[in-house]
Design an enzyme around this catalytic site. Structure first.
Site, PDB file in Angstrom:
ATOM      1  N   ARG A   1       0.849  -1.206   0.000  1.00 27.44           N
ATOM      2  CA  ARG A   1       0.000   0.000   0.000  1.00 27.44           C
ATOM      3  C   ARG A   1       0.878   1.246   0.000  1.00 27.44           C
ATOM      4  O   ARG A   1       0.553   2.239  -0.659  1.00 27.44           O
ATOM      5  CB  ARG A   1      -0.934  -0.020   1.220  1.00 27.44           C
ATOM      6  CG  ARG A   1      -2.034  -1.066   1.118  1.00 27.44           C
ATOM      7  CD  ARG A   1      -2.718  -1.298   2.455  1.00 27.44           C
ATOM      8  NE  ARG A   1      -3.427  -0.114   2.917  1.00 27.44           N
ATOM      9  CZ  ARG A   1      -3.989  -0.015   4.128  1.00 27.44           C
ATOM     10  NH1 ARG A   1      -3.895  -1.019   4.998  1.00 27.44           N
ATOM     11  NH2 ARG A   1      -4.625   1.093   4.472  1.00 27.44           N
TER      12      ARG A   1
ATOM     13  N   CYS B   1      -0.945   5.800   9.453  1.00 28.03           N
ATOM     14  CA  CYS B   1      -1.388   4.496   8.971  1.00 28.03           C
ATOM     15  C   CYS B   1      -2.518   4.731   7.977  1.00 28.03           C
ATOM     16  O   CYS B   1      -2.507   5.710   7.238  1.00 28.03           O
ATOM     17  CB  CYS B   1      -1.815   3.597  10.134  1.00 28.03           C
ATOM     18  SG  CYS B   1      -3.216   4.234  11.091  1.00 28.03           S
TER      19      CYS B   1
END
Length: 310
Positions: free
Chosen positions: A190, A266
């Site tokens: 990601r 995050c």
């Protein structure tokens, strides 16, 4: 004496003879990703540590212009939640989740940000508690007697805003010692933009000059004997330090010594708490958390998204 950040199941068990929730309060702070079929509150209703109450991190939060979930609540909202749980400023709050270590560090971050220093997480959470033979409660949970919790003062230095993160991203770490190092708890795929985000329509990638440090790098996975059930706990301190060094290189020593401030990020501000707690276990002094994290950053068309290696 300072309150430990981590407790083992046996250490928690020693606290349980105090059935007065005003002295010890246990909160199940489990949370699951938006694409998960699991429901934290339903699982809490079925099984919990005796006397535990359920902390919904999406409910004890502030509204956000982009509709982001579990943003840090207002000072009064936090105090109202504590009162509903029967928590007083002197209560020892123990937080756990059903993964082992996943969302409980974010809950601990919230308590510490509001000055409630007498707070810890259960390292290994409910699975470890159960695996080590401690009792489980399955009947209907009891409601706590309401307490009085004065409005606390929020430590604004523990949170970074979008504007602060963007401004920080313009400067390379090597050119300015005041620039904050940003570490990203999402998976490396990601971070590099090769894997999709779990939130539909959101680009993957990363903030310029940030570093990939998947939250799993701070954890170890254990398997309950004679079963397929796994859970996570924090690594021992030497391994935590090695994980930091392996992901940020020469910057690690400056971070640990407090010479380089650091920001954890995050997907939505949840597992950034794992990195925050890992750093606090290493006694890193200058740690902040980007509350919006990648969802807030990548949702804005003006954000610069990098997809290349550092």
């Amino acid at each position: 004496m300072s309150t430990p950040l981590l407790l083992s199941p046996s250490q928690l068990q020693q606290l349980l003879p105090s059935t007065d929730t005003k002295q010890v309060s246990i909160l199940d702070s489990s949370w699951f990703m938006p694409n998960s079929p699991r429901k934290a509150n339903e699982e809490y209703q079925e099984k919990r540590i005796p006397g535990a109450q359920f902390l919904d991190l999406d409910e004890v939060s502030s509204p956000h212009e982009l509709g982001l979930q579990h943003m840090i609540p207002s000072e009064r909202h936090f105090a109202d939640a504590c009162e509903a749980f029967g928590i007083e400023p002197t209560s020892h709050v123990i937080l756990y989740d059903t993964h082992g270590v996943f969302s409980s560090p974010r809950a601990l971050f919230m308590f510490r940000a509001f000055g409630h220093e007498k707070s810890s997480i259960l390292d290994g959470g409910l699975p470890r508690w159960e695996a080590e033979g401690f009792p489980i409660e399955a009947n209907a949970p009891a409601r706590a007697n309401k307490s009085v919790y004065p409005t606390p003062v929020f430590d604004k230095g523990m949170i970074r805003s979008y504007d602060q993160v963007v401004s920080n991203s313009f400067t390379d770490l090597h050119s300015d010692p005041a620039v904050e190092l940003v570490i990203d708890a999402r998976s490396r795929g990601r971070f590099l933009g090769t894997d999709p985000e779990p939130r539909p329509g959101l680009s993957s990638g990363h903030i310029p000059h940030s570093f990939s440090l998947p939250f799993t790098a701070f954890l170890q996975t254990r398997t309950i004997p004679n079963s397929s059930v796994q859970y996570t706990t924090f690594l021992p301190l030497p391994d935590l330090r090695n994980a930091l060094v392996s992901h940020v290189g020469d910057h690690a020593e400056a971070v640990i010594q407090g010479k380089r401030p650091i920001i954890t990020s995050c997907g939505s501000g949840m597992t950034a708490g794992v990195l925050w707690l890992g750093l606090k276990l290493l006694n890193v002094p200058n740690v902040a958390l980007y509350d919006e994290s990648w969802t807030g950053y990548a949702s804005r068309a003006s954000s610069k998204i990098e997809k290349a290696e550092n």
